[in-house]
Design a protein around this motif. Structure first.
Motif: not given
Length: 679
Positions: A192-196, A203-209
């Motif tokens: 994952t990369q940094k997001v706004i 907690q900040v989530g980011q979708v992965t496969s």
């Protein structure tokens, strides 16, 4: 109370020299008001200085008296921390506070009571220390194995450049003929990369496969001129299909293995792929630099490279992070661009997961961005391979190997017994204030720093002892390696295609084959009934005697091609003596063959027909078992794959054919059902 007090009023600080000049004029008879206006000083301030008798305090040294250590002592602490960081044994903030307390006790400094109670320096001191030493900062270290830290030493690197010079002088290689290959893994789950996000969110989530991804191995090659070889993919599957390479980079090829890792048979396929694009010849050879992975070193690979004009040379063990161009400047950007491509794909395809079949398409977007001319040429230059620079690494680069100072001896490839310290020296326990300074300095501790930072730990200056932090806590040091009980030989840099090295590898392979064959024959003996028991011991004796003969001939430097007989039998638990299948390995086009496929749990056998064959590989079109016993048919969708000749178990007799219900059926006279796991 805050650690750093900030003024809240707007009162300005007046330089001391201006105040002294104003006081001098007032002492000569000048009026206070006019003098204050002349030097822009408040009149009340000037009057206060006059009442004090003209004494002006220097506020620039306001907090010096509260410091525990002098400037020189703090410089010594800073130097110790920097040296530990270069040794890959950097200290955390807590360990630094412990060291500072021990050092303050050793030099008999007056320390606060809370230091003595907790036996470590305070948080306020470490915070102020970082402000006074701006060159230091808290960093998250990259995990570096002990093997990497200690194997990258002057001896190993020097041997590598000696071999490199020998090869350059022998073949006169140019940058277009110097290649480096290595494998890396591309996963279906991106980093994952940094997001706004909203400030203050826990907690900040980011979708992965998925939570855990599937890995596809990619083998890439580059040369010192800046060009690259199309990638070679290894999929975690039993059989390789051409559709797996849909939308892959132009010229790509692939193979399959249940683990998805590089193996010796797949590396042989890659060498064929490499030779197809690099186009080496015996009259115009190329140099191929690679690591010491066991899949890269096999007799078929060396034979093919010798015939094709490929000179193989290996890096020293555990030194690829400093010497391999692909690791230095190419694979880092590749992972970054690949992660970006996977993230973009997930955004463009919501509610879908990345599979191994999307990896070649995503790699096609990342590879052109990472394999740039500047990146590739910079990798060869930073490693000193091209242009050749054997002095590219400084003493500081080798500082991490100071912990052991072990090197490879020229005889027998065994670690040297010589070491800077004969006894292992570990971190010394914390010392209390009850131990005297004389006891600490007189202890039998040999303190030796890296060569580039050599300085006496203790020295007599004006009759006093100057104690440094490395006396209180010496740098970690290991004793000599124990050679007893070491069965595995330590690796080294080698020119694999040289005749002596090649012959050693061949002899080791013959010994392994002999042991494995005898073990297999002894195991299969139990599967025979009384009618077949006599054949296995006879075959084992024949196999062993031929290898002994071959080894005896090679010891006299009279190398001959002595091989095992091409005829043996296919065993089974239940068969008649007429059902024994004689193995025939004289393969030609349109021969029906039996191909072996290894999996993690068992071995499967497939029947097929050879469409093309060369010295090491064959293209086989596979068949499927019909409902009738011993009968096979070709499937509607062609199943064609390239296999190694060593995986083809035997040539089968020509079957009889007939047409039934629109499909051509093939029946063999020998009962192939006796072979286990045939498909």
């Amino acid at each position: 109370m805050p650690f750093s007090f900030k003024k809240k009023n707007k009162r300005r600080e007046i330089p001391k020299d201006i105040i002294l000049r104003a006081l001098e004029e007032v002492s000569k008879g000048a009026k206070i008001k006019s003098t204050a206006n002349k030097y822009d000083i408040p009149r009340s301030n000037l009057q206060r200085y006059i009442k004090q008798g003209g004494v002006v305090k220097d506020n620039s040294c306001k907090f010096i008296s509260s410091q525990i250590f002098t400037k020189d002592e703090e410089e010594k602490i800073s130097e110790y921390l920097v040296t530990s960081f270069k040794l890959n044994h950097g200290l955390s903030k807590l360990k630094t506070r412990e060291l500072v307390y021990e050092y303050a006790t050793a030099i008999k400094k007056k320390i606060p009571d809370n230091w003595t109670e907790k036996k470590l320096a305070s948080k306020d001191w470490i915070r102020g220390f970082f402000k006074r030493q701006p060159q230091l900062s808290i960093r998250t270290p990259e995990a570096t194995s002990l093997s990497r830290a200690t194997s990258f030493n002057k001896t190993n690197v020097g041997n590598f450049f000696e071999n490199l010079k020998t090869v350059y002088e022998r073949h006169r290689f140019g940058p277009e003929s110097i290649y480096n290959i290595d494998e890396t893994g591309l996963s279906t789950v991106q980093r994952t990369q940094k997001v706004i996000a909203l400030r203050g969110t826990k907690q900040v989530g980011q979708v992965t496969s998925a939570e855990r991804g599937t890995l596809v191995t990619v083998c890439c090659g580059i040369n010192a001129l800046g060009n690259s070889i199309p990638p070679f993919f290894i999929f975690p599957r039993v059989n390789f299909k051409t559709y797996m390479l849909n939308d892959a980079p132009v010229g790509s090829d692939g193979a399959a293995h249940p683990s998805g890792w590089m193996t010796s048979p797949n590396f042989l396929k890659y060498i064929h792929h490499f030779a197809k694009h690099a186009k080496p010849t015996p009259s115009s050879p190329v140099l191929l630099l690679l690591d010491n992975h066991e899949s890269h070193i096999s007799v078929p690979v060396l034979d093919f490279c010798k015939q094709s004009g490929i000179v193989l040379m290996t890096f020293p063990p555990h030194c690829s992070h400093k010497l391999q161009p692909l690791d230095l400047t190419v694979y880092g950007p590749l992972k970054t661009y690949y992660n970006t491509a996977v993230t973009d794909w997930m955004v463009s395809n919501p509610a879908k997961t990345v599979t191994i079949y999307e990896i070649p398409k995503l790699a096609a977007k990342a590879i052109p961005l990472a394999f740039k001319l500047q990146n590739i040429q910079s990798g060869f230059e930073k490693s000193g391979i091209w242009p050749l620079n054997s002095n590219i690494f400084s003493d500081e680069d080798f500082a991490c190997s100071f912990i052991t100072d072990r090197c490879l001896s020229e005889e027998g490839n065994v670690p040297s017994e010589q070491s800077i310290s004969d006894q292992p020296v570990t971190e010394q326990p914390s010392t209390g204030e009850n131990q005297s300074l004389e006891d600490r300095t007189s202890s039998n501790v040999e303190v030796i720093g890296p060569s580039q930072l050599e300085s006496p730990s203790t020295s007599q200056i004006s009759g006093t002892v100057n104690v440094t932090p490395d006396v209180v806590r010496p740098y970690p040091k290991a004793g000599p390696r124990k050679l007893q009980g070491m069965k595995r030989k330590k690796g080294k840099t080698r020119i694999l295609t040289d005749t002596p090295e090649k012959r050693l590898i061949e002899m080791e392979e013959e010994e392994r084959q002999r042991k494995n064959k005898i073990k297999e024959l002894n195991k299969n003996r139990k599967c025979f009934k009384n009618t077949g028991q006599k054949k296995i011991p006879k075959l084992a004796d024949e196999f062993t005697s031929k290898l002994e003969k071959n080894r005896k001939i090679s010891s006299d430097d009279e190398i001959e091609n002595v091989s095992v007989s091409d005829e043996t039998v296919v065993e089974s638990e239940d068969f008649d003596e007429d059902d024994v299948i004689v193995l025939d390995r004289n393969f030609q086009i349109n021969n029906f063959v039996l191909v072996k496929f290894d999996t993690k749990k068992t071995v499967y056998h497939y029947v097929g027909i050879i469409e093309d064959v060369n010295q090491t590989m064959a293209t086989v079109k596979f068949m499927r078992v019909s409902k009738l016993r011993n009968t096979f048919i070709f499937p509607d969708i062609e199943d064609v794959a390239s296999v190694l000749l060593e995986d083809i178990k035997t040539k089968l007799p020509t079957p009889t054919t007939w047409m039934k219900r629109g499909s051509l059926k093939y029946k063999f006279d020998k009962p192939l059902w006796i072979i286990p796991n045939i498909r």
